[in-house]
Design an enzyme around this catalytic site. Structure first.
Site: not given
Length: 399
Positions: A116, A140, A238, A357
Site C-alpha cells: 500500500e 514493532c 521511529s 500511521c
C-alpha cells in the site's frame, strides 16, 4: 559520507535481490533503471547513449511509454525498443478516499504479493507515503505491518511504480511535492532499491524532486544510517520510547541497537548533513504517554538537533494497545513544549480507510463494505465504529 568499517555506521552487506533479472533476451523493466543504468544498457545493445536522456524525458516528463510516440527517436530504434525495455507498472487493486482527503492505494506486485501507499494532503504540500517491502522484519508491536513477517523486499521498479501510478491518478492541478519512505517495510532493510529509487526520484531527467523533499524513516538499523546522509535526504527515526526498557518492549530492534547507539548515529548524521533529525514518537495509552515519559524523552534527545513528531496511536484489529484520551495527548504535548522541545502533534489522517500511521497491510481493507449501522456502534466515533467492524469481520473470517 563514507562508512568507516570500524564504526557503528559501517554498512551491512546485502544480497542484491533488488535488481531486475529478466530472462535471457527478455526486456528490462524501465523503472528499474537509473539514467546511468539505462545509458550503459543502451550502449550494450549497440545504441547511442544519449538516447537514454530522450527516453527518460518521454517517460517521466511527458508520461509517454509508447515507442511510436517518441518522435525524436529514429524509426529503427523505436522498432527495437519493445524488445529492450518494458514499461510495466504494478496494477492498482484498490483506491480508497478518506473524508479528510487522504487517499490509499493497494498495488498488485504480480507475484501474489501486494503493498500500500498513501497520499496525504495538507495546505502547502501533497505527500506520498511509499512502501519499500512486503511485510516487515522489525516486528514493532504497535504496527499492523509489523504483524506480517517480511515476504520480500521490493525492487526499484516496484517502488518507482507506486509513484507513477499514484501520480497518474491525481486530480488535475495536483502533484506530489514530498515523498516519505514511511509505508510498509523498513527502508534501511532494503537499502539498494530504496537509494536507487531516490536517484530516479531526484534526477532532473527523472521525477526531478528535490532531495530535501524526500525523507527516509527508520526504526533504527544503525549500520545503514550513513546512507541517508550520503544520499542528502532527510532522516526520520521511529523512537517510540523514552528509555531502553520501554523502547525494547515495543520495538525489538532496540535489543540489537539500543538508544545510545541510535543517538550516536543520529548525531553523526547531523554532523555530516546539518539537517535536523525528526524523531517520531507514538503515544500508547499507559505505556509511552505519561508526563514523566515526556521528561525522559527530552533528556534522551537533548544532544541531537531535532524535532519531535507526536503520533497518537492509530488502533487496528488485534493490536492490544489503545489510543490515549485527548486530555492525555494534549498534556504530553504541552509538557514537551514547556521543556523547550521543538514538537509537532501530528494529526492522524485517513483513519476511516485504515491509511493512518501504523495501519497499512497487504490485504484489501473493508471500509467500503463495513456495516456500521448496528445500534451498538452508532454512538461511537466513526473511526472506532469501523475499527470494531473490521475486528468482527476478521474474527468471522477465522471461523
Amino acid at each position: 559520507m563514507e562508512a568507516n568499517a570500524g564504526s557503528t555506521l559501517a554498512p551491512v552487506n546485502y544480497s542484491d535481490d533488488n535488481v531486475a533479472k529478466p530472462l535471457e533476451n527478455q526486456p528490462v523493466n524501465f523503472y528499474s533503471l537509473t539514467l546511468e543504468d539505462l545509458k550503459a544498457y543502451i550502449k550494450s545493445k549497440g545504441k547511442e547513449q544519449f538516447r537514454a536522456q530522450q527516453i527518460f524525458k518521454w517517460v517521466y516528463e511527458q508520461r509517454v511509454t509508447d515507442p511510436e510516440q517518441m518522435t525524436n527517436l529514429s524509426k529503427e530504434f523505436r522498432q527495437d525498443l519493445p524488445s529492450m525495455l518494458s514499461f510495466d507498472l504494478p496494477p492498482v487493486l484498490q483506491h480508497l478516499k478518506s473524508v479528510d482527503g487522504t487517499q490509499k492505494f493497494l498495488f498488485d506486485m504480480k507475484d501474489g504479493m501486494s503493498v500500500e501507499a498513501v497520499v496525504i494532503p495538507s495546505e502547502d504540500r501533497l505527500t506520498l507515503c511509499i512502501s519499500s517491502e512486503v511485510g516487515c522484519n522489525m516486528a514493532c508491536k504497535f504496527c499492523f505491518t509489523g504483524k506480517q513477517k517480511l515476504k520480500r523486499r521490493l525492487r526499484t521498479e516496484d517502488i518507482v511504480g507506486q509513484f507513477m501510478q499514484v501520480h497518474d491518478r491525481l486530480a488535475e492541478g495536483q502533484r506530489i511535492t514530498n515523498i516519505v519512505f514511511m509505508g510498509m517495510g523498513e527502508p534501511l532493510d532494503n537499502p539498494e532499491a530504496v537509494f536507487k529509487t531516490i536517484d530516479v526520484i531526484h534526477s532532473p531527467w527523472g521525477i526531478n524532486l528535490s532531495r530535501k523533499k524526500i525523507t527516509v524513516s527508520t526504526s533504527g538499523i544503525v549500520p545503514e544510517m550513513w546512507r541517508v546522509a550520503d544520499a542528502k535526504v532527510r532522516l526520520a527515526v521511529s523512537l517510540n520510547g523514552p528509555n531502553d526498557e520501554i523502547r525494547s518492549q515495543v520495538m525489538p530492534i532496540n535489543k540489537r541497537w539500543d538508544t545510545k547507539a541510535l543517538l550516536e548515529a543520529c548525531k553523526e548524521h547531523y554532523r555530516v548533513s546539518k539537517d535536523k533529525i525528526t524523531f517520531e514518537y507514538v503515544l500508547l495509552k499507559g505505556i509511552t504517554d505519561q508526563l514523566e515519559h515526556a521528561r525522559q524523552l527530552v533528556k534522551l534527545v537533548k544532544d541531537v538537533p531535532c524535532k519531535i513528531n507526536i503520533i497518537p496511536f492509530n488502533e487496528h484489529p488485534g493490536s492490544g494497545y489503545e489510543r490515549p484520551d485527548d486530555d492525555t495527548i494534549q498534556a504530553f504535548h504541552t509538557e514537551l513544549m514547556n521543556l523547550g522541545a521543538h514538537v509537532l502533534l501530528r494529526r492522524s489522517m485517513g483513519r476511516d480507510i485504515f491509511a493512518a500511521c501504523g495501519q497499512l497491510t497487504t490485504v484489501k481493507e473493508r471500509p467500503q463494505t463495513m456495516d456500521i449501522s448496528n445500534s451498538r456502534l452508532a454512538g461511537l466515533p466513526k473511526y472506532k465504529r469501523e475499527l470494531l467492524a473490521a475486528q468482527e469481520a476478521e474474527q468471522n473470517n477465522q471461523h
